[in-house]
Design a protein around this motif. Structure first.
Motif, PDB file in Angstrom:
ATOM      1  N   GLY A 190      16.769   7.123  10.544  1.00 56.53           N
ATOM      2  CA  GLY A 190      17.234   8.303   9.370  1.00 56.53           C
ATOM      3  C   GLY A 190      17.143   7.417   8.007  1.00 56.53           C
ATOM      4  O   GLY A 190      17.331   8.284   6.943  1.00 56.53           O
ATOM      5  N   LEU A 191      17.064   6.307   7.924  1.00 57.41           N
ATOM      6  CA  LEU A 191      16.880   5.569   6.444  1.00 57.41           C
ATOM      7  C   LEU A 191      15.659   5.796   5.710  1.00 57.41           C
ATOM      8  O   LEU A 191      14.839   5.879   6.613  1.00 57.41           O
ATOM      9  CB  LEU A 191      17.524   4.093   6.808  1.00 57.41           C
ATOM     10  N   MET A 192      15.813   5.406   4.810  1.00 54.19           N
ATOM     11  CA  MET A 192      14.443   5.381   3.990  1.00 54.19           C
ATOM     12  C   MET A 192      13.539   4.245   4.213  1.00 54.19           C
ATOM     13  O   MET A 192      13.805   3.012   4.517  1.00 54.19           O
ATOM     14  CB  MET A 192      14.751   5.440   2.437  1.00 54.19           C
ATOM     15  N   THR A 193      12.303   4.697   4.590  1.00 56.38           N
ATOM     16  CA  THR A 193      10.991   3.745   4.544  1.00 56.38           C
ATOM     17  C   THR A 193      10.854   2.692   3.461  1.00 56.38           C
ATOM     18  O   THR A 193      10.671   3.422   2.607  1.00 56.38           O
ATOM     19  CB  THR A 193      10.004   4.305   5.041  1.00 56.38           C
ATOM     20  N   SER A 194      10.936   1.461   3.429  1.00 60.70           N
ATOM     21  CA  SER A 194      10.654   0.778   2.548  1.00 60.70           C
ATOM     22  C   SER A 194      10.563  -0.744   3.000  1.00 60.70           C
ATOM     23  O   SER A 194      10.702  -1.065   4.220  1.00 60.70           O
ATOM     24  CB  SER A 194      11.827   0.482   1.535  1.00 60.70           C
ATOM     25  N   PHE A 195      10.323  -1.724   2.053  1.00 62.52           N
ATOM     26  CA  PHE A 195       9.970  -2.915   2.203  1.00 62.52           C
ATOM     27  C   PHE A 195      11.173  -3.928   2.255  1.00 62.52           C
ATOM     28  O   PHE A 195      11.384  -4.880   2.551  1.00 62.52           O
ATOM     29  CB  PHE A 195       8.797  -3.758   1.552  1.00 62.52           C
ATOM     30  N   LYS A 196      12.426  -2.976   1.632  1.00 67.60           N
ATOM     31  CA  LYS A 196      13.536  -3.878   1.420  1.00 67.60           C
ATOM     32  C   LYS A 196      14.628  -2.782   1.500  1.00 67.60           C
ATOM     33  O   LYS A 196      14.331  -1.355   1.346  1.00 67.60           O
ATOM     34  CB  LYS A 196      13.844  -4.720   0.285  1.00 67.60           C
ATOM     35  N   PRO A 197      15.808  -2.857   1.885  1.00 66.33           N
ATOM     36  CA  PRO A 197      16.973  -1.927   2.435  1.00 66.33           C
ATOM     37  C   PRO A 197      17.642  -1.414   1.119  1.00 66.33           C
ATOM     38  O   PRO A 197      18.716  -0.839   1.109  1.00 66.33           O
ATOM     39  CB  PRO A 197      17.703  -2.905   3.257  1.00 66.33           C
ATOM     40  N   SER A 198      17.234  -1.738  -0.172  1.00 69.33           N
ATOM     41  CA  SER A 198      17.694  -1.197  -1.384  1.00 69.33           C
ATOM     42  C   SER A 198      16.708  -0.732  -2.415  1.00 69.33           C
ATOM     43  O   SER A 198      15.521  -0.320  -1.947  1.00 69.33           O
ATOM     44  CB  SER A 198      18.553  -2.309  -1.973  1.00 69.33           C
ATOM     45  N   THR A 199      16.910  -0.619  -3.509  1.00 70.24           N
ATOM     46  CA  THR A 199      16.051  -0.237  -4.628  1.00 70.24           C
ATOM     47  C   THR A 199      14.968  -1.233  -4.782  1.00 70.24           C
ATOM     48  O   THR A 199      15.421  -2.515  -4.548  1.00 70.24           O
ATOM     49  CB  THR A 199      16.838  -0.070  -6.238  1.00 70.24           C
ATOM     50  N   PRO A 200      13.738  -1.112  -5.256  1.00 69.17           N
ATOM     51  CA  PRO A 200      13.411   0.500  -5.715  1.00 69.17           C
ATOM     52  C   PRO A 200      13.399   1.503  -4.727  1.00 69.17           C
ATOM     53  O   PRO A 200      12.950   1.039  -3.309  1.00 69.17           O
ATOM     54  CB  PRO A 200      12.143   0.033  -6.336  1.00 69.17           C
ATOM     55  N   TYR A 201      13.453   2.650  -4.723  1.00 65.21           N
ATOM     56  CA  TYR A 201      13.502   3.534  -3.781  1.00 65.21           C
ATOM     57  C   TYR A 201      11.875   3.996  -3.282  1.00 65.21           C
ATOM     58  O   TYR A 201      10.798   3.484  -4.403  1.00 65.21           O
ATOM     59  CB  TYR A 201      13.926   4.816  -4.204  1.00 65.21           C
ATOM     60  N   ASN A 202      11.477   4.370  -2.318  1.00 67.48           N
ATOM     61  CA  ASN A 202      10.145   4.635  -1.829  1.00 67.48           C
ATOM     62  C   ASN A 202      10.064   6.046  -2.684  1.00 67.48           C
ATOM     63  O   ASN A 202      10.579   6.969  -2.749  1.00 67.48           O
ATOM     64  CB  ASN A 202      10.560   5.231  -0.477  1.00 67.48           C
ATOM     65  N   PRO A 203       8.881   6.099  -3.376  1.00 65.84           N
ATOM     66  CA  PRO A 203       8.387   6.990  -4.262  1.00 65.84           C
ATOM     67  C   PRO A 203       8.118   8.475  -3.586  1.00 65.84           C
ATOM     68  O   PRO A 203       8.396   9.467  -4.115  1.00 65.84           O
ATOM     69  CB  PRO A 203       7.072   6.607  -5.102  1.00 65.84           C
ATOM     70  N   TYR A 204       7.698   8.440  -2.513  1.00 64.37           N
ATOM     71  CA  TYR A 204       7.573   9.567  -1.651  1.00 64.37           C
ATOM     72  C   TYR A 204       9.086  10.182  -0.849  1.00 64.37           C
ATOM     73  O   TYR A 204       9.245  11.314  -0.843  1.00 64.37           O
ATOM     74  CB  TYR A 204       6.885   9.242  -0.084  1.00 64.37           C
ATOM     75  N   TRP A 205       9.942   9.293  -0.909  1.00 59.38           N
ATOM     76  CA  TRP A 205      11.294   9.643  -0.539  1.00 59.38           C
ATOM     77  C   TRP A 205      12.190  10.399  -1.662  1.00 59.38           C
ATOM     78  O   TRP A 205      12.761  11.347  -1.486  1.00 59.38           O
ATOM     79  CB  TRP A 205      12.223   8.235  -0.244  1.00 59.38           C
ATOM     80  N   ASP A 240       0.922  -1.267   0.126  1.00 63.90           N
ATOM     81  CA  ASP A 240      -0.076  -0.041  -0.040  1.00 63.90           C
ATOM     82  C   ASP A 240       0.882   1.358  -0.036  1.00 63.90           C
ATOM     83  O   ASP A 240       1.742   1.374   0.815  1.00 63.90           O
ATOM     84  CB  ASP A 240      -0.970   0.051   1.258  1.00 63.90           C
ATOM     85  N   LEU A 241       0.756   2.025  -0.997  1.00 63.32           N
ATOM     86  CA  LEU A 241       1.748   3.267  -1.217  1.00 63.32           C
ATOM     87  C   LEU A 241       1.355   4.232   0.123  1.00 63.32           C
ATOM     88  O   LEU A 241       2.269   4.897   0.560  1.00 63.32           O
ATOM     89  CB  LEU A 241       1.129   4.079  -2.372  1.00 63.32           C
ATOM     90  N   ASP A 242       0.138   4.145   0.733  1.00 64.26           N
ATOM     91  CA  ASP A 242       0.117   5.131   1.853  1.00 64.26           C
ATOM     92  C   ASP A 242       1.173   4.658   3.065  1.00 64.26           C
ATOM     93  O   ASP A 242       1.473   5.414   3.954  1.00 64.26           O
ATOM     94  CB  ASP A 242      -1.303   4.623   2.258  1.00 64.26           C
ATOM     95  N   TRP A 243       1.565   3.302   2.977  1.00 65.22           N
ATOM     96  CA  TRP A 243       2.462   2.844   3.840  1.00 65.22           C
ATOM     97  C   TRP A 243       3.693   3.602   3.831  1.00 65.22           C
ATOM     98  O   TRP A 243       4.765   3.857   4.698  1.00 65.22           O
ATOM     99  CB  TRP A 243       2.704   1.115   3.813  1.00 65.22           C
ATOM    100  N   LEU A 244       4.076   4.088   2.660  1.00 70.69           N
ATOM    101  CA  LEU A 244       5.218   4.819   2.409  1.00 70.69           C
ATOM    102  C   LEU A 244       5.293   6.123   2.495  1.00 70.69           C
ATOM    103  O   LEU A 244       6.453   6.900   2.436  1.00 70.69           O
ATOM    104  CB  LEU A 244       5.932   4.425   0.892  1.00 70.69           C
ATOM    105  N   ARG A 245       4.226   6.852   2.827  1.00 69.95           N
ATOM    106  CA  ARG A 245       4.089   8.409   3.052  1.00 69.95           C
ATOM    107  C   ARG A 245       5.061   8.769   4.023  1.00 69.95           C
ATOM    108  O   ARG A 245       5.960   9.652   4.022  1.00 69.95           O
ATOM    109  CB  ARG A 245       2.666   8.710   3.401  1.00 69.95           C
ATOM    110  N   ASP A 246       5.103   8.035   5.281  1.00 68.49           N
ATOM    111  CA  ASP A 246       6.087   8.328   6.342  1.00 68.49           C
ATOM    112  C   ASP A 246       7.385   7.757   5.808  1.00 68.49           C
ATOM    113  O   ASP A 246       7.655   6.820   6.182  1.00 68.49           O
ATOM    114  CB  ASP A 246       5.516   7.673   7.671  1.00 68.49           C
ATOM    115  N   HIS A 247       8.185   8.530   5.129  1.00 68.18           N
ATOM    116  CA  HIS A 247       9.292   7.924   4.406  1.00 68.18           C
ATOM    117  C   HIS A 247      10.506   7.740   4.987  1.00 68.18           C
ATOM    118  O   HIS A 247      11.163   7.399   4.461  1.00 68.18           O
ATOM    119  CB  HIS A 247       9.302   8.858   3.105  1.00 68.18           C
ATOM    120  N   THR A 248      10.455   8.304   6.230  1.00 68.51           N
ATOM    121  CA  THR A 248      11.773   8.290   6.904  1.00 68.51           C
ATOM    122  C   THR A 248      11.658   7.470   8.054  1.00 68.51           C
ATOM    123  O   THR A 248      10.961   7.623   9.057  1.00 68.51           O
ATOM    124  CB  THR A 248      12.181   9.657   7.238  1.00 68.51           C
ATOM    125  N   ARG A 249      12.732   6.573   8.441  1.00 69.05           N
ATOM    126  CA  ARG A 249      12.550   5.878   9.598  1.00 69.05           C
ATOM    127  C   ARG A 249      13.121   6.428  10.429  1.00 69.05           C
ATOM    128  O   ARG A 249      13.861   7.567  10.509  1.00 69.05           O
ATOM    129  CB  ARG A 249      13.216   4.474   9.392  1.00 69.05           C
TER     130      ARG A 249
END
Length: 1004
Positions: A408-423, A396-405
């Motif tokens: 300080g790292l990028m919020t995502s389902f994996k620690p690399s690409t693809p990047y969070n679109p809101y990031w 759900d793209l709404d899960w990615l709106r809070d883009h920063t953990r």
């Protein structure tokens, strides 16, 4: 003009409102009312004290005047080559941020394709095919006689980069009077090396003598939405082997829960059936039902974009002077959040007839453009569209709106690409500003009625300042601690020319014109860049905060001196002969080859005038023919070697690297030789017009880098070799289909076909790579320019697919030609319906033939997200092919595969490029306008002289595109930059957009 009883005459001109006054000697006096472009009327005055006249437009080809080289206006029937014009109304109603995109589908033989860089991006424009393997193939742009710079500085690559736009995109369409397209070397021969690819002449508006003071206001407001949206399968989830074996399980709150591993991206697993799941790298999201997201979730990520353009101009003139001042403001908010483009333009132009013999004309144009958060182009998964297209369908793209953990790292389902679109849209920042001045001053002195001299000088100077940053916390090596980059470009081009012209009647039959001229070009370009990595202080994105700093500085200079002549001999105004010649001295060529000369000769024969044909069927007819040569010089510094200093040191000394290409000291110019035949016919009192052109042109002495042994210390060696041949047909039809009372129906059709062949390359070399990749773009000897080459599926002699004994796909043993990037046909169809003040106009444009390599299909096939991968029942996963037996016979394959073996292995995983090559055919509703011109009677009690209100639409829909592109929801017009090879690659670009809105035009 008034003719009185005494056979004398005197004249006057109307003011801006069309008012005039004349003294009449008697009722027998007659008035002759005339205006350029309209049919003159002769009216007897009688006893009237007020006479109102409305002139009808002149559609006769016999008196049509067009703008040619150096801004010289000539009768179209006198030209021995093809010229096509576009007027200002076609540019300013259904408009685009880059004015050149408005030529798409309107000019025969001109291929226009904007990049996927969004508003403010550059455009690919090529006239009559590509003639150079490594040089520039785009036309020269000339504004009011002054060539302007049109390069795209630091263009995006196929993998990444930003499109900061080209030069023509800065021109304000409201300032344009008309555009003339000089299509071939014959038409553009007077521009020498720079006109080898054709010339687009832009004439800007000016005040008119005797016009008084007037005000013009044009307001345009449009809304932009995606016209295509990618589609996805919404049944199958992450993993492999059509099951959940890629997941682990945990018991959370008493229920067994799937755990999505942090390395997983592909979707070849079991169905998304609602069972509980948690994402190991994003446990803050909690346990979620394993279900697919709505099919429009990516479409909803984008916003509705808007573009507003408001232009006001003040103009006027008296008997000796003219003046026009305009100000334009364009504000664009693209469909991508936080992406904007603003452009302000001020133009001042004036002229003064100092005396009967001396005229002074000058113009200055200032443009300020600011872009914010441009979108990265290319296939890199750090780009916005690329990241969205491969996002697992359960996210759900709404899960990615809070883009920063919290760390300080990028919020995502994996620690690399693809990047969070809101990031990408919120944290990645870039901005750029351009300050540009285009100026011109011209002085003309008439020695006599037949002899004049003109001097002109102009400049195009601009500075680009760019800033970009990668936020701290971005995955990937040097990205993690942040990056910054500051870039400044300075570009200055100066042109000065002088032209001596003699024209007049030699006797009662012959008229002649001779022009002698010279030109000086001086060009300077410099880039200063400093980029930094490993930022020390959090959230301080300044170069002084970088612990690793990398400088870049490059300066380029070029000069060209030219002399030329142009002559025309006309016999009885129906037979015309033009001869031109130009010699250029270019600083970029070898010392012994800096001078090169090209001639041209053309003729036009108006046979209906010669035969004195007076027919209700054939109104006018002419033949034309031309021969021309034109050169194309080189980029600077290809004749010399050099070193690049590195920031690294060894033993306290700076390192330097030698360039990888062996220079060519006696470098020659590329040479284009062209031949053109044409016919121009008008029928039924100009109700039907047909213009047909055949051309062939060959470009030799290609400037070509060829590979050499790395043992030499170099990678390539520059040579002059190779030939490319273009030949084609162009057709233009203009017809007044119906005229009944106040109703008219006008039809315009244009079409073209160009075939480009690589005749030869260097000795022993049969191919040259234009763009590398899974689907490589090549020039191959004996083949059309721009082949897409790669591995196909393995087949037997009958064309049947061969699979392994396990029923799996096989790749062919050798690379083969899979397609070609060039269209077979280009064209446009325009219908205009008018009734009283109402005008409805629509334009279709189309492309037939040619292919592109689609990285979107590559993704959808490799990741299992494509809607075409949804069929995963066992019977759907059997390759329609043959298994070769040991004795050489074949058995029909009946082995069912796993989904990833069937889909991914027939393309990306198997290294098979054939599957990603798709036909680029399309037909699009490119433009639609519906407007009303308020009547003079309605406006009499208002301050307005003219008023028009229109509903406008641009890029509205595809009426046809290849079924694969339609199924995937992808546009075939999505190049990553404006180079030739890029036109053969669909590189995960932004969705193309449709715009709809309003246009209001007023004059006071």
């Amino acid at each position: 003009m008034l003719q009185d009883d005494l056979n004398s005459s005197r004249g006057t001109v109307t003011d801006i409102n069309g008012k005039y006054s004349l003294s009449v000697q008697g009722p027998e006096s007659t008035m002759v009312i005339s205006s350029i472009g309209y049919i003159s009327q002769t009216i007897k005055v009688g006893n009237r004290s007020e006479i109102n006249i409305q002139l009808d437009p002149e559609v006769s080809e016999l008196s049509e005047v067009v703008v040619t080289a150096f801004g010289i206006k000539r009768e179209k029937k006198a030209l021995g080559y093809s010229v096509q014009e576009v007027n200002t109304e076609e540019l300013t109603q259904a408009r685009e941020p880059n004015v050149v995109n408005s030529l798409k589908g309107k000019v025969a033989g001109v291929h226009v394709n904007p990049t996927s860089g969004g508003p403010g991006g550059s455009s690919y424009v090529v006239i009559r095919g590509n003639s150079s393997l490594t040089g520039n193939n785009q036309p020269l742009y000339v504004v009011d006689g002054i060539p302007i710079d049109n390069q795209t500085l630091d263009p995006a690559s196929s993998s990444s980069g930003f499109d900061y736009g080209d030069g023509i995109g800065n021109i304000n369409p409201d300032d344009i009077e008309n555009i003339s397209v000089l299509k071939g070397p014959s038409a553009a021969s007077m521009y020498g090396a720079r006109g080898a690819n054709g010339v687009i002449l832009i004439t800007t508006k000016s005040g008119k003598k005797g016009q008084g003071i007037g005000v013009e206001f044009n307001s345009n407001y449009t809304f932009e939405t995606p016209s295509v949206n990618p589609t996805f399968q919404n049944t199958w989830g992450g993993g492999y082997d059509d099951n959940y074996s890629a997941f682990t399980t945990e018991t959370i709150d008493g229920q067994e829960t799937l755990v999505w591993p942090g390395w997983l991206l592909d979707q070849w697993g079991g169905p998304m059936d609602g069972r509980p799941i948690i994402y190991d790298y994003a446990r803050d999201w909690g346990v979620q039902p394993y279900t697919a997201q709505p099919t429009d979730n990516i479409e909803n990520f984008y916003r509705t974009g808007t573009t507003s353009t408001n232009t006001v101009s003040v103009f006027g003139g008296n008997e000796t002077s003219t003046l026009r001042l305009s100000f334009s403001n364009m504000n664009n908010k693209s469909i991508v959040p936080n992406n904007t483009l603003d452009r302000q333009t001020i133009t001042l132009r004036g002229s003064h007839q100092v005396s009967e013999k001396l005229l002074i004309d000058a113009k200055i144009n200032y443009t300020r453009q600011e872009g914010n958060n441009r979108v990265q182009n290319g296939i890199n998964y750090g780009g916005l569209q690329a990241s969205l297209e491969v996002m697992p369908r359960s996210i759900d793209l709404d899960w990615l709106r809070d883009h920063t953990r919290e760390d300080g790292l990028m919020t995502s389902f994996k620690p690399s690409t693809p990047y969070n679109p809101y990031w990408i849209t919120e944290k990645f920042k870039n901005n750029d500003t351009r300050d540009r001045i285009i100026g011109m001053a011209r002085v003309k002195y008439d020695f006599t009625k037949w002899l004049s001299i003109q001097g002109r000088t102009g400049t195009d100077f601009y500075t680009d300042n760019r800033f970009s940053m990668v936020p701290q916390g971005t995955p990937g090596g040097s990205n993690l601690n942040g990056q910054v980059k500051n870039t400044m470009w300075r570009v200055k081009e100066e042109n000065s020319d002088i032209l001596l012209t003699a024209t007049g009647d030699l006797n009662s039959d012959f008229n002649a014109t001779l022009s002698l001229g010279a030109n000086h070009l001086n060009r300077d370009q410099e880039v200063v860049q400093v980029s930094g990595q490993n930022l020390d202080i959090p959230d301080l994105y300044h170069i002084n905060n970088a612990s690793l700093v990398f400088p870049r500085n490059s300066s380029i200079q070029k000069q060209m001196n030219s002399v030329y002549f142009q002559s025309q001999l006309a016999y009885r105004n129906y037979l015309f002969l033009d001869i031109t010649g130009r010699n250029d001295w270019s600083s970029t060529l070898g010392l012994e080859n800096q001078s090169f000369f090209y001639p041209s000769v053309s003729t036009s024969f108006a046979f209906t005038d010669y035969l004195e044909i007076d027919s209700p069927i054939l109104t006018f007819g002419k033949f034309r023919a031309s021969y021309a040569e034109a050169g194309n010089d080189a980029d600077p510094y290809l004749t010399q070697g050099g070193y690049s200093l590195s920031s690294e040191t060894f033993d306290g000394m700076r390192l330097a690297t030698i360039q990888s290409n062996v220079p060519l000291e006696d470098l020659k110019n590329e040479l284009t030789t062209s031949f053109e035949l044409g016919m121009d016919l008008r029928f039924f009192n100009n109700r039907l017009g047909v213009d047909f052109t055949y051309y062939t042109q060959s470009t030799t002495n290609q400037i070509l880098p060829v590979e050499i042994s790395a043992a030499t210390g170099f990678n390539t060696r520059l040579i002059n070799a190779g030939e490319i041949r273009n030949q084609g047909l162009e057709l233009m039809i203009n017809a007044k289909i119906l005229k009944a009372g106040d109703f008219t129906w006008d039809l315009g059709i244009n079409g073209s076909r160009n075939r480009s062949e690589v005749v030869s390359l260097a000795p022993g070399i049969n191919s040259h790579t234009l763009l590398s990749g899974t689907g490589t773009i090549e020039a191959r000897v004996g083949q059309p320019y721009g082949n897409i080459v790669g591995f196909a599926k393995k087949r037997n002699e009958d064309g049947r697919i061969l699979v392994t004994e396990l029923g799996r796909w096989q790749r062919a043993d050798e690379i083969t030609v899979l397609g070609n990037i060039q269209p077979d046909f280009l064209g446009g169809i325009t219908n205009t319906f008018s009734y009283k003040g109402f005008v409805l106009s629509g334009m279709l444009d189309f492309r037939l033939g040619g292919q592109v390599y689609s990285y979107s299909k590559y993704d959808q096939m490799a990741k299992g997200t494509g809607i075409f991968t949804e069929a995963r029942d066992p019977e759907d996963l059997i390759v329609d092919g043959l298994i070769e037996n040991a004795d050489g016979t074949f058995t029909e394959n009946d082995i069912s595969l796993l989904s990833h073996q069937y889909y991914a292995s027939q393309g990306p995983w198997g290294g098979i490029a054939e599957t990603m090559v798709i036909d680029a055919d399309y037909m699009a509703l490119r433009e639609l306008t519906f407007g009303y011109n308020f009547s003079k009677g309605f406006l009499t009690k208002t301050p307005f002289v003219n008023a028009r209100l229109s509903i406008v639409g641009r890029n509205l829909m595809y009426l046809y595109r290849d079924p694969e592109f339609k199924l995937m929801g992808i546009s075939p017009e999505s190049a990553f930059n404006s180079s030739t090879a890029a036109q053969g690659v669909e590189a995960r670009g932004l969705p193309t957009t449709r715009s709809m809105g309003f246009n209001l035009f007023l004059t006071f």
